[in-house]
Design a protein around this motif. Structure first.
Motif, short mmCIF file in Angstrom:
data_model
loop_
_atom_site.label_atom_id
_atom_site.label_comp_id
_atom_site.label_asym_id
_atom_site.label_seq_id
_atom_site.Cartn_x
_atom_site.Cartn_y
_atom_site.Cartn_z
N LEU A 128 0.86 -1.18 0.00
CA LEU A 128 0.00 0.00 0.00
C LEU A 128 0.89 1.23 0.00
CD1 LEU A 128 -2.68 1.56 0.32
CD2 LEU A 128 -2.45 1.25 2.79
N TYR A 129 0.76 2.05 -1.03
CA TYR A 129 1.54 3.27 -1.15
C TYR A 129 0.62 4.48 -0.98
CZ TYR A 129 5.42 0.47 -2.89
OH TYR A 129 6.43 -0.44 -3.00
N LYS A 130 1.15 5.52 -0.31
CA LYS A 130 0.41 6.75 -0.10
C LYS A 130 1.19 7.91 -0.69
CE LYS A 130 -1.85 5.16 4.16
NZ LYS A 130 -2.13 5.47 5.58
N ALA A 131 0.49 8.78 -1.40
CA ALA A 131 1.12 9.94 -2.01
C ALA A 131 0.21 11.14 -1.84
CB ALA A 131 1.41 9.69 -3.48
N ILE A 132 0.81 12.30 -1.58
CA ILE A 132 0.05 13.53 -1.47
C ILE A 132 -0.27 14.04 -2.86
CG2 ILE A 132 0.08 15.90 -0.57
CD1 ILE A 132 1.97 14.97 1.59
N ILE A 133 -1.48 14.52 -3.02
CA ILE A 133 -1.92 15.01 -4.33
C ILE A 133 -0.92 16.03 -4.87
CG2 ILE A 133 -3.35 16.81 -3.29
CD1 ILE A 133 -5.34 16.35 -5.57
N GLY A 134 -0.55 15.86 -6.15
CA GLY A 134 0.43 16.73 -6.78
C GLY A 134 1.85 16.20 -6.72
N ASP A 135 2.13 15.22 -5.87
CA ASP A 135 3.47 14.65 -5.78
C ASP A 135 3.65 13.54 -6.82
OD1 ASP A 135 3.90 16.35 -3.72
OD2 ASP A 135 3.92 14.85 -2.13
N SER A 136 4.84 12.93 -6.86
CA SER A 136 5.13 11.80 -7.73
C SER A 136 5.31 10.55 -6.89
CB SER A 136 6.39 12.05 -8.56
OG SER A 136 6.20 13.16 -9.43
N ILE A 137 4.97 9.39 -7.48
CA ILE A 137 5.07 8.11 -6.79
C ILE A 137 5.65 7.08 -7.75
CG2 ILE A 137 2.73 7.43 -7.38
CD1 ILE A 137 4.53 6.64 -4.08
N GLU A 138 6.45 6.16 -7.23
CA GLU A 138 7.05 5.10 -8.04
C GLU A 138 6.61 3.76 -7.47
OE1 GLU A 138 11.52 3.40 -8.99
OE2 GLU A 138 11.22 5.58 -8.94
N LEU A 139 5.99 2.94 -8.33
CA LEU A 139 5.52 1.61 -7.94
C LEU A 139 6.51 0.58 -8.48
CD1 LEU A 139 1.73 2.03 -8.80
CD2 LEU A 139 2.90 2.52 -6.65
N PRO A 140 7.17 -0.19 -7.62
CA PRO A 140 8.23 -1.09 -8.09
C PRO A 140 7.67 -2.39 -8.66
CG PRO A 140 8.04 -1.23 -5.72
CD PRO A 140 7.06 -0.18 -6.15
N VAL A 186 0.29 13.25 -9.14
CA VAL A 186 -0.83 12.34 -8.90
C VAL A 186 -2.10 13.12 -8.61
CG1 VAL A 186 0.62 10.45 -8.10
CG2 VAL A 186 -0.21 12.14 -6.46
N LYS A 187 -3.22 12.54 -9.05
CA LYS A 187 -4.54 13.13 -8.87
C LYS A 187 -5.39 12.20 -8.02
CE LYS A 187 -4.20 15.27 -13.45
NZ LYS A 187 -4.83 15.39 -14.79
N ILE A 188 -6.53 12.72 -7.59
CA ILE A 188 -7.42 11.91 -6.76
C ILE A 188 -7.87 10.67 -7.51
CG2 ILE A 188 -9.65 11.90 -5.56
CD1 ILE A 188 -9.30 14.81 -4.95
N GLN A 189 -8.13 10.81 -8.82
CA GLN A 189 -8.62 9.67 -9.60
C GLN A 189 -7.56 8.62 -9.86
OE1 GLN A 189 -8.82 12.87 -10.42
NE2 GLN A 189 -8.26 13.27 -12.56
N ASP A 190 -6.31 8.89 -9.48
CA ASP A 190 -5.25 7.90 -9.64
C ASP A 190 -5.28 6.84 -8.55
OD1 ASP A 190 -4.29 9.14 -11.92
OD2 ASP A 190 -2.93 10.43 -10.79
N ALA A 191 -6.08 7.03 -7.51
CA ALA A 191 -6.14 6.06 -6.43
C ALA A 191 -6.72 4.74 -6.93
CB ALA A 191 -6.98 6.60 -5.28
N GLY A 192 -6.20 3.63 -6.41
CA GLY A 192 -6.70 2.32 -6.80
C GLY A 192 -5.60 1.28 -6.86
N ASP A 193 -5.89 0.13 -7.49
CA ASP A 193 -4.95 -0.99 -7.60
C ASP A 193 -4.22 -0.93 -8.93
OD1 ASP A 193 -5.72 -1.89 -5.14
OD2 ASP A 193 -7.16 -3.35 -5.91
N TYR A 194 -2.90 -1.11 -8.88
CA TYR A 194 -2.05 -1.20 -10.07
C TYR A 194 -1.42 -2.59 -10.08
CZ TYR A 194 -2.67 3.81 -10.68
OH TYR A 194 -3.21 5.05 -10.88
N ILE A 195 -1.53 -3.30 -11.23
CA ILE A 195 -1.15 -4.70 -11.32
C ILE A 195 0.02 -4.84 -12.28
CG2 ILE A 195 -1.93 -7.03 -11.90
CD1 ILE A 195 -4.79 -5.99 -11.36
N CYS A 196 1.10 -5.44 -11.78
CA CYS A 196 2.25 -5.80 -12.62
C CYS A 196 2.10 -7.30 -12.92
CB CYS A 196 3.55 -5.50 -11.89
SG CYS A 196 5.03 -5.95 -12.82
N GLN A 197 1.99 -7.66 -14.20
CA GLN A 197 1.65 -9.03 -14.59
C GLN A 197 2.64 -9.59 -15.59
OE1 GLN A 197 -2.45 -9.55 -15.73
NE2 GLN A 197 -1.99 -11.25 -17.08
N ILE A 198 3.01 -10.87 -15.36
CA ILE A 198 3.88 -11.60 -16.30
C ILE A 198 2.99 -12.27 -17.34
CG2 ILE A 198 5.59 -13.44 -16.54
CD1 ILE A 198 6.37 -12.91 -13.63
#
Length: 569
Positions: A128-140, A186-198
């Protein structure tokens, strides 16, 4: 192996047949040559095929009718063609359906298919990652032994990336450090699940959840942040806050004297039966831990009839002096202030001036005259009503203010020191005192004894006299009450409040009394004597010290002058 045998057998039969054919044809080669040549010439048709499986031509029929040898040769060729077609059909059938269990595996080049021998494995875990609106986030997303498999980033059913190809058209998304997904601004609508899939048969994936933190914002009701209410009504202040997490709300009232006072922790602040004390600035604070807390102020004004207080309800004056009468208007500072003397409206003149500063209104009278004595009133008017306060201006003396300590240093007398406000000289002093009959269970006052004194006047300032008188013939260890009334050329003043004092007991030595008196006069605190001083004496001193401390309330300057007079006596 089976296929090889069949091919070899077929070839051997063909060879044998060929050899037999050659032998047979050799014996009659000369006689059949002309016939064969003739037959080939007659059968040279456009669609003719001398090597067609199962085909029968008119030339072969002619040959069989010509000679027996030619007929036998044609039969041999026909059998050879049929055998060849059968062998080809058999080979195709075997290779298609695999009936030869002992045949070797076909060779497939590794250049065409690079199949991995080790299954890919995720090196990171879902988080679970948290980011303040307007900031950048990196999902590994790091994978070991990916090989030729394709790595996908998707959100729901939408594919964001495939391998290193960006599928989404949103420029805020990009791949960094391999296959890590970076989201900028990041925007409010960016919240949710991000899936990295093989992208293999198992469709293994890793899920990251992104939560967008939003700093608090405030919207207050009323929007103009000002509210006006009548006295006695109910006022509702509302503070609507938004953000993620949901902000906590706090209400305070700003006070320039007492500072901010905490009132409530709910979105709505209710003020019931408001009066002038409710007027002021109320501050709403919203805080959710994301960046700084935010504030909003609401100014509350309470409309009411003017509320007036006076500095003094009684003012001493004398001819030739100047005086100031002061009234303070609370709440509505726009009230109109009027001054009256004995119900007559006053206007400014050469000796009277009226001015205001803030909520204070002052009537200044210079070179006071006999006609200026009387009852004054300050009257404040506004749209909701009228309020009036009275001030008496008199030449009579003011009430006595006692300076003596409560405990006497003597057994049978008490030195009473006091001050009286009077510009004219005092003509007469009336002193009244009585003894209180008291024990642990009851208190019974005796009768008043009065004494008329001719005062010895000493000025402590231009408007006050300080005087002293020794009351004699008192009982040791007793409690007394005293009152004083004074007269000047304008008459008697109001009798003073009761002052209580105590005479010394026989068991109390003078040095012990001086210790108690110095303890109280120097620090104002009660010092309890140690038990080593002796049983009854210590008890008496401690008890009297407590009583004296409770009754001491004199100013430092006046007390000093009182002590000077006491030393003189």
């Amino acid at each position: 192996m089976c296929c090889g045998i069949i091919i070899i057998s077929s070839s051997s039969s063909t060879t044998t047949e060929r050899r037999n054919g050659s032998f047979r044809s050799a014996s009659g080669e000369a006689s059949a040559a002309a016939t064969i040549a003739k037959t080939r010439k007659s059968d040279s048709e456009p669609n003719g095929s001398p090597f067609r499986c199962g085909a029968t031509t008119s030339t072969e029929t002619a040959r069989t009718t010509t000679t027996t040898e030619a007929k036998e040769r044609l039969k041999m060729r026909k059998n050879m063609r049929s055998m060849t077609c059968f062998v080809i059909f058999l080979l195709v059938f075997i290779m298609s359906y695999g009936l030869c269990s002992g045949r070797p595996e076909p060779y497939i080049s590794t250049m065409d298919i690079d199949a991995p021998t080790v299954a890919p494995k995720f090196m990171t875990r879902g988080h679970l990652y948290k980011a303040i609106i307007g900031d950048s986030i990196e999902l590994p997303c790091k994978v070991k032994d990916l090989g030729s498999y394709v790595l996908l980033w998707r959100r729901g059913t939408s594919v964001l990336t495939a391998a290193s190809l960006m599928v989404t058209r949103d420029p805020r998304f990009k791949l960094v450090e391999g296959y890590n997904l970076q989201i900028a601004n990041v925007k409010i609508q960016d919240a949710g699940d991000y899936i990295c899939q093989i992208g293999d048969n198992e469709s293994r994936d890793q899920v990251h959840t992104l939560e967008i933190l939003v700093p608090p914002t405030i919207r207050v009701v009323p929007q103009n942040r000002q509210i006006t209410a009548r006295k006695g009504s109910t006022v509702t202040l509302e503070c609507k806050a938004s953000g993620n997490p949901v902000p906590a709300i706090y209400w305070h009232k700003k006070d320039s004297f007492a500072g901010a006072s905490h009132l409530s922790e709910s979105p709505t602040l209710l003020l019931e039966r408001v009066d002038r004390h409710h007027a002021g600035i109320y501050q709403c604070t919203a805080d959710n831990g994301v960046r700084e807390a935010v504030h909003a102020d609401i100014d509350v004004t309470v409309l009411s009839p003017p509320d007036i207080t006076v500095e003094k309800t009684w003012v001493h004056a004398s001819e030739g002096f100047d005086i100031d009468l002061v009234c303070t208007v609370h709440g509505d500072v726009n009230s109109e202030m009027l001054w009256y003397q004995n119900s007559f409206l006053l206007d400014p003149n050469d000796r009277r001036a009226m001015f205001s500063k803030g909520d204070k209104y002052t009537l200044n009278i210079r070179n006071f005259q006999q006609s200026d004595f009387g009852n004054y009133s300050c009257v404040a008017d506004n749209a909701l009503g009228r309020t009036k306060k009275y001030i008496e201006v008199s030449g009579r003396p003011g009430p006595a203010n006692f300076l003596s300590p409560a405990y006497s240093s003597h057994l049978d007398r008490y030195n009473l020191t006091y001050t009286i406000e009077s510009i004219p000289p005092l003509d007469e002093i009336k002193l009244l005192y009585r003894k209180l009959m008291m024990n642990e269970t009851y208190q019974h006052p005796g009768s008043w004894e009065d004494t008329i004194l001719v005062p010895t006047l000493t000025r402590s300032d231009p408007t006050h006299f300080i005087m002293s008188h020794v009351i004699k013939g008192l009982s040791p260890g007793a409690v007394y009450e005293v009152m004083i009334q004074a007269r000047n050329n304008h008459g008697w003043n109001e009798i003073s409040d009761i002052h209580q004092f105590y005479t010394r007991n026989y068991d109390l030595r003078m040095d012990e009394m001086e210790f108690v008196m110095s303890s109280i006069s120097n620090s104002g605190a009660v010092r309890v004597l140690p038990a080593a001083w002796g049983g009854p004496t210590a008890v008496i001193i401690n008890l009297l010290a407590i009583i004296v401390a409770a009754g001491v309330g004199v100013g430092a300057g006046a007390a000093g002058r009182g002590r000077a007079l006491l030393m003189a006596h």
